[in-house]
Structures are given as C-alpha cells and as structure tokens.
Design an enzyme around this catalytic site. Structure first.
Site, PDB file in Angstrom:
ATOM      1  N   TYR A 240       0.813  -1.058   0.080  1.00  0.00           N
ATOM      2  CA  TYR A 240      -0.097  -0.184  -0.182  1.00  0.00           C
ATOM      3  C   TYR A 240       0.972   1.310  -0.219  1.00  0.00           C
ATOM      4  O   TYR A 240       0.334   2.365  -0.625  1.00  0.00           O
ATOM      5  CB  TYR A 240      -1.085   0.009   1.271  1.00  0.00           C
ATOM      6  CG  TYR A 240      -1.989  -1.213   0.848  1.00  0.00           C
ATOM      7  CD1 TYR A 240      -2.942  -1.120   0.053  1.00  0.00           C
ATOM      8  CD2 TYR A 240      -1.892  -2.152   1.672  1.00  0.00           C
ATOM      9  CE1 TYR A 240      -3.565  -2.252  -0.195  1.00  0.00           C
ATOM     10  CE2 TYR A 240      -2.644  -3.493   1.636  1.00  0.00           C
ATOM     11  CZ  TYR A 240      -3.586  -3.455   0.659  1.00  0.00           C
ATOM     12  OH  TYR A 240      -4.343  -4.540   0.231  1.00  0.00           O
ATOM     13  N   HIS A 387       0.368 -11.616 -10.453  1.00  0.00           N
ATOM     14  CA  HIS A 387      -0.729 -10.802  -9.766  1.00  0.00           C
ATOM     15  C   HIS A 387      -0.010  -9.725  -9.624  1.00  0.00           C
ATOM     16  O   HIS A 387      -0.622  -8.373  -9.868  1.00  0.00           O
ATOM     17  CB  HIS A 387      -1.148 -11.577  -8.504  1.00  0.00           C
ATOM     18  CG  HIS A 387      -1.694 -10.342  -7.631  1.00  0.00           C
ATOM     19  ND1 HIS A 387      -2.905  -9.944  -7.710  1.00  0.00           N
ATOM     20  CD2 HIS A 387      -1.128 -10.022  -6.208  1.00  0.00           C
ATOM     21  CE1 HIS A 387      -3.027  -9.084  -6.443  1.00  0.00           C
ATOM     22  NE2 HIS A 387      -1.852  -9.081  -5.798  1.00  0.00           N
ATOM     23  N   PHE A 388       1.157  -9.693  -8.846  1.00  0.00           N
ATOM     24  CA  PHE A 388       1.656  -8.435  -8.581  1.00  0.00           C
ATOM     25  C   PHE A 388       2.589  -7.489  -9.607  1.00  0.00           C
ATOM     26  O   PHE A 388       2.558  -6.420  -9.413  1.00  0.00           O
ATOM     27  CB  PHE A 388       2.598  -8.606  -7.251  1.00  0.00           C
ATOM     28  CG  PHE A 388       3.853  -9.311  -7.434  1.00  0.00           C
ATOM     29  CD1 PHE A 388       5.084  -8.932  -8.335  1.00  0.00           C
ATOM     30  CD2 PHE A 388       4.029 -10.517  -6.725  1.00  0.00           C
ATOM     31  CE1 PHE A 388       6.125  -9.579  -8.419  1.00  0.00           C
ATOM     32  CE2 PHE A 388       5.297 -11.026  -6.726  1.00  0.00           C
ATOM     33  CZ  PHE A 388       6.227 -10.988  -7.500  1.00  0.00           C
ATOM     34  N   HIS A 389       2.384  -8.143 -10.670  1.00  0.00           N
ATOM     35  CA  HIS A 389       2.780  -7.388 -11.762  1.00  0.00           C
ATOM     36  C   HIS A 389       1.838  -6.551 -12.616  1.00  0.00           C
ATOM     37  O   HIS A 389       1.887  -5.588 -13.220  1.00  0.00           O
ATOM     38  CB  HIS A 389       3.555  -8.136 -13.049  1.00  0.00           C
ATOM     39  CG  HIS A 389       4.869  -8.407 -12.836  1.00  0.00           C
ATOM     40  ND1 HIS A 389       5.464  -9.532 -11.931  1.00  0.00           N
ATOM     41  CD2 HIS A 389       5.971  -7.721 -13.316  1.00  0.00           C
ATOM     42  CE1 HIS A 389       6.797  -9.519 -12.100  1.00  0.00           C
ATOM     43  NE2 HIS A 389       7.247  -8.543 -12.784  1.00  0.00           N
ATOM     44  N   ARG A 451      10.334 -17.835  -8.903  1.00  0.00           N
ATOM     45  CA  ARG A 451      11.741 -18.027  -8.274  1.00  0.00           C
ATOM     46  C   ARG A 451      12.422 -19.348  -8.928  1.00  0.00           C
ATOM     47  O   ARG A 451      13.142 -20.075  -7.965  1.00  0.00           O
ATOM     48  CB  ARG A 451      11.445 -17.923  -6.678  1.00  0.00           C
ATOM     49  CG  ARG A 451      10.790 -16.909  -5.967  1.00  0.00           C
ATOM     50  CD  ARG A 451      10.630 -17.112  -4.737  1.00  0.00           C
ATOM     51  NE  ARG A 451      10.144 -15.968  -3.969  1.00  0.00           N
ATOM     52  CZ  ARG A 451       9.508 -15.992  -3.117  1.00  0.00           C
ATOM     53  NH1 ARG A 451       8.868 -17.439  -2.684  1.00  0.00           N
ATOM     54  NH2 ARG A 451       9.196 -15.045  -2.345  1.00  0.00           N
TER      55      ARG A 451
END
Lengths: 590, 56
Positions: A240, A387-389, A451
């Site tokens: 965030y 997701h986090f890309h 990874r």
C-alpha cells in the site's frame, strides 16, 4: 501537452525552486532504479522461458534479487518521497522548514540504496565474498552480507525522516492556520506516512535485532518463522506504500487531466484512513502455508484482508465518477458514450486509465491469493508474480510513469520531449503486461513454480489445459521484452526533455473537488486517533501469533542453519587457490 | 486546492447537484459481473479441474 500547459500560471518550479530540485533528484533516483530493474527483468523473463540464457542459472537469484529490490524498494519509494514532497509543499503552499534537512534524508536514502545494491551486485563477482541473493523477501534462513541489511536500515531511516519532514511542514502550517482543515494531498501524504511508521516496526525489528547481528556473526542462529512473520508484518503494508502515490495521483491529478473535478474529497479521506487502519494487521495472509501459525490466526488475517477490498472499491467508484465528470464537462453523453470524449491522446491520462484497468484485473487475482483455501492452489506458483505485476507492476508503475508526463514540466519548466512517444510507451506497457501477466497467471494454475531459473524437469511435464507451456513461455518472453522497450522509451523521453527550451507560465492548477472537505466530519482529520486505532489493531492481530512463535521456538529460534548466500563465491575463490596450492606443494614435495 | 480550473476543452460546467454518475454505475456493474463470472470459473478450475483432496 503543450496546448494545455500554457495557462499563464506559475509552475511548482517557479514557486518552490529549492524543493523542485529535491523532487527532481528523487524522481531521477527512481528512474535510474527503474531502468536497471528493467534490464534485470528482461534477463529473467528470457532466461526462465529458455528463450535466451545470457547468465549462468546459478546467477539467476542475483538477477532476481536485483530486479525485485530495485523495482519495489528503490523505484517505487524514491518516486513516493519525490511525489510526497511535491504534494506536501504544493498543498500546504509553503516550502519545507529546512531544505538541508530535506537533502539529508534524501542523501541517507541514496546511501542506503547504494549499500544494498553493491551487496546484491557483489553476487556477480566471485572474487568477493559480498553477496545478497536473498530476493526481495529477505527473511531467514537465507542470509545476506551485512552491507545489504545495513543499507536497508539506512534507507528506511531516510524514509522515516522524510515522513517527519512532511509532519514538520504540516505542524508549521497548522500553527499559522489553526482552524483550517488539512488539504487533501497533505492528508493523503500524512496518513500514508503514519501507516508506514506502523508497518516498518516489523522490518526494523527483523533487520536490526535479528538479521543484521546474525549476518555479522553475533548470533549463531535465529528463529526463521519469527523473522518471516516480522517481514510480512511490513511486507503487506509496503504494497500500500507503493500504491498510495498512485492513489494520490488518481484522486488529485487525474480528474483535472480528464477535464473534471474529484467527485468527493471526504470519500478520498475515508479511503486513506481505511488504509492506515487495515494495511498492517493482514500480513499473515502471506503465510497461509507456513507451519507454526495456527489456522485461526490465518483466518483472522484473511478476514481483515477482505475488508481491505472496501477502500479499493470505494476508489474505483470515486475515480471513475470523477473521470466521468470530466468527460461530461467535455461534452460527452450517453451511458457509455462519454468515454469517447476523454483525452485519450494525452499519455498522462491514457497511462493512468490503463493502469487503473489492470488494477481491476489485479483485484480479482488478489482475491484468489487472499482466500485461504484457493490460495493453496496458487501458492508459490508463478501466478503470484503474475498478480503483483498487475498491481505494483502496472497499477503503480504505469501510473507513476504516466503522471511523470504531467508532473515533469511542472518541475522543470520544460515541455515533454515527445508526447506521441509517451502515448506509445504507455500502450506498449499495457500490451506487454497483458501478455506477460496473463501467461504467468495461466502457468501458475498449471503449477509452474515462481523463483526458478529453469522450471523444466526431467521425466515430468506440466499439463496445460489449453494451449501449451511453450506458447505461454513465448507470451511471457514477448511481454517482458515489450515492457523493457517501454521502460527505455520512458526514461529516454524524460532524459531528452532536458533539451527542450525553457518556458514560462506553464503551471497547471488542480481542480477543486465537487464535494469538498466541508462536507465531511472534522474527526476525519484527527490523525492521532486513527494512528492510535491502527496501533491497537496491529496489537490485536499480531500479539498472540508472535507470542506463540516465540513461546515455541524462542527469540533465537529452533535451530535452523543459516543458508548464507555467499557460499558459492567463497567456494569459487577458495577452490582454485587450494588447487594451485596443491599443485605447488606437489611440485616441491617429491 | 485552488479554485476550479476549466480546461480549454470544457464545453459546460457541471456542478455537484447536476452530476449523476450513471456511466460509472454501468462500468461498476460490468466489473462486478466479470468478478462473479470469474469466481464461478475459479470453482471449476480449483475443484473440478483437480482430483479430490483427501483431508486426514
């Protein structure tokens, strides 16, 4: 943006030249990290898909660590402090209290980054024992060189001092304006920094009390679950911290660029307060498969996480409504026909809108990650980077780049070098990420791990329900290449903007919200109250799990051997030396 | 913040009371529709795409 820029109003640089220099320096630090991170990202994307292997697979984790740390620590946070300095000074309409102090925290952040980057890049140099192949998720038992932890600690101290700078400016302003409500951008900066103070308690303890002394050899062992939990105490709210600059831009800059006004200032405040309260007591949702944490604690973290959807959904409404307001002011009509009236040729606008669109998709994959049962399906697969890309990699990164096209002329009094290149850049990013992230999500559903340098195994094939793994690999590689091209276009465009002629009167004032702060209760601005509640929620969420972890394993853990990430280079240096020694001894001794 | 800036492309000023974000409602309903369909799809991926999970 030239036709819109010549408003006759002074720019930020005209009003606050000293502060503009700090903002530019912070933004440049951010862009350098972005460019380096993109090089490592490209190497990685081509390596793991076996399209082109430039490095040895044993160096993959050096590349991965450099990509992760440069992107999500350096790029995002340097941009954040630059943007927040701009937003604080602009919204309180006063310079910082001490420009030397401001340069000091910036200098600390640069020094910390250089230390950590040297430690990471040392992994490429076998002649040295400096290495930090511990990835962005740098918890035990993986061990880095002390330089890495020291650098991180100094960097975080720099951000704390930056937060104190913003608070200092606010207090000085409040002393002169005792009856005024905090301006919206200032409010967003302050709540975000308070959230950061709460969040960094975890990482400060993990690094200073455990990881750093452990890597210095002061402790033989530490409790891996404890450092993991302390890492995720910080590791979720940090997302965030990356996101709030994008939100600040969506709430306060995007409506103006769209030709409209923010729909509601009070809703914006509620959203930032909710993030202050809810960001931290959720970190255990990253540890659903960790043994040693009771399922009940994980369920509480899951419930808290689902509450976090609320501020994001509120934002979706407020930001889209503000853009719609702009479209209707520009003559747009119909239920959806107004979308055509928007300034799609403006790279700042299009980039931020595409970023928001991808965030909506990331919202869905985030809900899958957050659900405890479904998480087991995707945990530690490449779905998670997919997701986090979408979130940090697009909602944040693309927004920051797009907003730079708007902000940079305000900081330099120069026009952007090329608007069409800017537009192409944001579209290429969107297409590239669409391909790469889609391939990652689908591969994750097939169980392909994250990874991993070589996710291919003898005697075992991943079964694709549709298409083939090689098609998905190709998609991933093409997407990664497009993202690299897009990054280079961005950085070059900004660099070349330094060569455009100086202009005057190109200031862009921001529009006033439709529903102003006067429509909201004053308690929203009571930052002490929200900070206090945030601390209580953190105690409630973490006291029992941490007590139980320490009770079972002790502070210094149930004895897991460290996995120093310096073994490889040391061995590589020692073995040839020993070989030469043996040969020399052999030649002397008959 | 400074007072309203009317962009050059503004053809009309719309105030708070005249603005009814119906288009936003449509887009949000579409998004919720997509989310719901994806959730149903996820059921097929997780439970019907895999073998039974044995709980011991």
């Amino acid at each position: 943006m030239s036709e819109q820029l010549e408003s006759g109003a002074p720019t930020f640089l005209d009003k606050f030249p000293d502060e503009a220099a700090v903002v530019r320096a912070a933004l440049w630090s951010s862009f350098i990290a972005l460019a380096l991170g993109a090089v490592f990202g490209l190497i990685q994307a081509l390596h793991r898909t076996d399209v082109l292997r430039l490095i040895d697979s044993t160096d993959y984790y050096t590349v991965l660590t450099a990509h992760g740390v440069l992107m999500v620590v350096s790029f995002t946070i340097f941009f954040l402090v630059g943007l927040f300095t701009w937003a604080t000074v602009r919204s309180f309409d006063r310079g910082v209290e001490s420009i030397r102090y401001t340069w000091t925290w910036y200098g600390l952040m640069v020094a910390g980054t250089l230390m950590a980057v040297v430690a990471i890049l040392g992994g490429f140099v076998p002649q040295t024992d400096i290495s930090a192949d511990v990835l962005f998720t740098f918890y035990a038992p993986m061990q880095a060189h002390p330089l890495f932890y020291g650098g991180l600690a100094i960097f975080v101290i720099g951000t704390w001092l930056a937060g104190a700078d913003y608070i200092w400016t606010w207090r000085a302003w409040a002393a002169e304006n005792p009856d005024e409500r905090i301006p919206l951008q200032g409010f967003m900066v302050l709540t975000t920094m308070l959230m950061w103070y709460v969040a960094t308690i975890g990482i400060a303890i993990a690094v200073v009390a455990f990881l750093l002394p452990w890597s210095l050899g002061l402790f033989d062992q530490i409790n891996p679950l404890l450092t993991r939990t302390l890492f995720w105490f910080w590791g979720h709210p940090v997302v965030y911290f990356w996101l709030m600059p994008a939100y600040l831009l969506w709430y306060t800059v995007l409506p103006t660029i769209a030709g409209g006004r923010l729909f509601s200032d009070p809703l914006g405040r509620v959203v930032f307060v909710l993030f202050l309260l809810l960001s931290t007591p959720v970190g255990i949702h990253h540890q659903y498969v960790d043994p040693g944490i009771a399922e009940g604690f994980k369920t509480i973290a899951m419930t808290n996480t689902m509450f976090l959807l609320l501020p994001s959904l509120l934002t979706a409404f407020t930001v889209v409504a503000s853009v719609e307001h702009g479209a209707r002011q520009r003559g747009g009509t119909g239920l959806l026909g107004w979308l055509r009236a928007l300034p799609w040729r403006n790279p700042a606008f299009t980039g931020m809108m595409l970023a928001g669109l991808m965030f909506a998709a990331g919202g869905f994959s985030g809900m899958i990650n957050a659900g405890m049962n479904i998480n087991y399906l995707v945990h530690n697969t490449i779905w998670v980077p997919g997701h986090f890309h979408l979130t940090v990699g697009t909602a944040v990164a693309l927004t920051l780049m797009a907003a730079t096209y708007w902000l940079w002329p305000q900081l330099t009094n120069r026009r952007l070098y090329s608007r069409p290149i800017g537009l192409a850049q944001v579209v290429i990013w969107f297409v590239g990420m669409g391909l790469m992230s889609n391939a990652m999500h689908v591969q994750g559903l097939f169980g392909i791990p994250r990874r991993t340098a070589e996710p291919q195994y003898e005697g075992f094939d991943f079964v694709a329900s549709f298409g083939s793994v090689s098609e998905l690999n190709l998609q991933l590689a093409i997407g990664g290449t497009l993202l690299f091209i897009s990054t280079m276009l961005f950085v070059t465009n900004i660099a070349l903007s330094a060569g455009t002629p100086k202009l005057s009167g190109i200031g862009q004032p921001l529009s006033e919200p439709l529903s102003t702060v006067d429509d909201s209760p004053e308690i929203l601005d009571n930052l002490k109250l929200w900070f206090g509640i945030a601390l209580v929620l953190v105690v409630l969420a973490y006291a029992l799990p941490l007590a139980s972890i320490i009770d079972r394993g002790g502070l210094l853990g149930p004895g897991v051997d460290p996995v120093p990430m310096i073994v490889e280079p040391v061995a590589a240096t020692i073995e040839p030396t020993l070989g030469r020694l043996a040969a020399a001894v052999g030649s002397v001794v008959p | 913040m400074v007072p309203t800036m009317s962009g050059e492309n503004t053809v009309r000023e719309i105030g708070h009371d005249e603005f009814d974000p119906k288009g936003t409602l449509v887009l949000i309903l579409v998004y919720f529709g997509v989310l719901s369909v994806m959730w149903v799809f996820m059921y097929f991926v997780e439970f019907l795409g895999n073998d039974l999970t044995v709980l011991v």
